[in-house]
Design a protein around this motif. Structure first.
Motif, PDB file in Angstrom:
ATOM      1  N   ARG A 148      -3.018  -3.624  -1.185  1.00 43.20           N
ATOM      2  CA  ARG A 148      -2.221  -2.387  -1.259  1.00 43.20           C
ATOM      3  C   ARG A 148      -2.029  -1.780   0.129  1.00 43.20           C
ATOM      4  O   ARG A 148      -0.960  -1.278   0.445  1.00 43.20           O
ATOM      5  N   GLU A 202       1.498  -1.103   2.300  1.00 47.91           N
ATOM      6  CA  GLU A 202       1.806   0.161   2.972  1.00 47.91           C
ATOM      7  C   GLU A 202       2.097  -0.060   4.454  1.00 47.91           C
ATOM      8  O   GLU A 202       3.014   0.541   5.015  1.00 47.91           O
ATOM      9  N   ASP A 253       5.046  -3.004  -4.525  1.00 49.00           N
ATOM     10  CA  ASP A 253       3.589  -3.010  -4.663  1.00 49.00           C
ATOM     11  C   ASP A 253       3.154  -4.405  -5.102  1.00 49.00           C
ATOM     12  O   ASP A 253       3.867  -5.067  -5.876  1.00 49.00           O
TER      13      ASP A 253
END
Length: 174
Positions: free
Chosen positions: A106, A110, A121
């Motif tokens: 994750r 980002e 995602d």
């Protein structure tokens, strides 16, 4: 000693190994790697990748690298996977200056978004964006039961990455 995946271009191997550009023939790739036999003690060997015209594999510290050719015979894909049987620290693999194996999935997504990529995602151990594909084969989160959403997804790291020449990136490099 970093392997840099170069969207639209190919891969830059750790110095003094060469940069390998998409479109190179198998013979050209072999010729570029031949002078570096001492850095590739297991050699450059033919391997199998489904749907390719040729594929070559070799090892670097902690990782296995696979190069594959497309229908036109030119280098089409680069894949790197962690080698769990190699005790040496893994050679970092960078994409846009970000170590794709060094960040939890994750946080990696980002960081790629911060570089301007509209990546989704990660879902169930994978992340795909254009010619980039990341996968976690170990430690990936289980799929929730049908109709249910996972309450909490434990952090995990990717251990396989591939970069493919795509139509969009091919046209952009011409």
């Amino acid at each position: 000693m970093t392997i840099d995946l170069l969207p639209g271009r190919g891969v830059r191997l750790p110095a003094p190994l060469p940069e390998l550009r998409f479109g190179l023939t198998e013979e050209a790739v072999r010729a570029l790697l031949a002078p570096h036999g001492e850095l590739l003690p297991d050699g450059v060997r033919p391997t199998f990748v489904c749907g390719t015209s040729w594929a070559l594999g070799f090892g670097l510290p902690g990782v296995g690298v696979t190069l594959s050719g497309g229908e036109d015979g030119g280098l089409e894909g680069v894949s790197v996977g962690l080698n769990r049987y190699d005790d040496r620290p893994a050679c970092p693999v960078g994409h846009l200056g970000i170590d794709v194996f060094g960040w939890p999935a994750r946080e990696l997504a980002e960081a790629l978004r911060a570089e301007g990529l509209p990546v989704p995602d990660p879902e169930h151990g994978t992340l795909r964006h254009q010619g980039l594909y990341l996968h976690a084969s170990t430690g990936r989160p289980p799929r929730p039961a049908p109709g249910r959403k996972a309450r909490h997804e434990a952090p995990y790291h990717f251990d396989f990455v591939s970069l493919h020449r795509t139509i969009a990136t091919t046209e952009a490099t011409r």
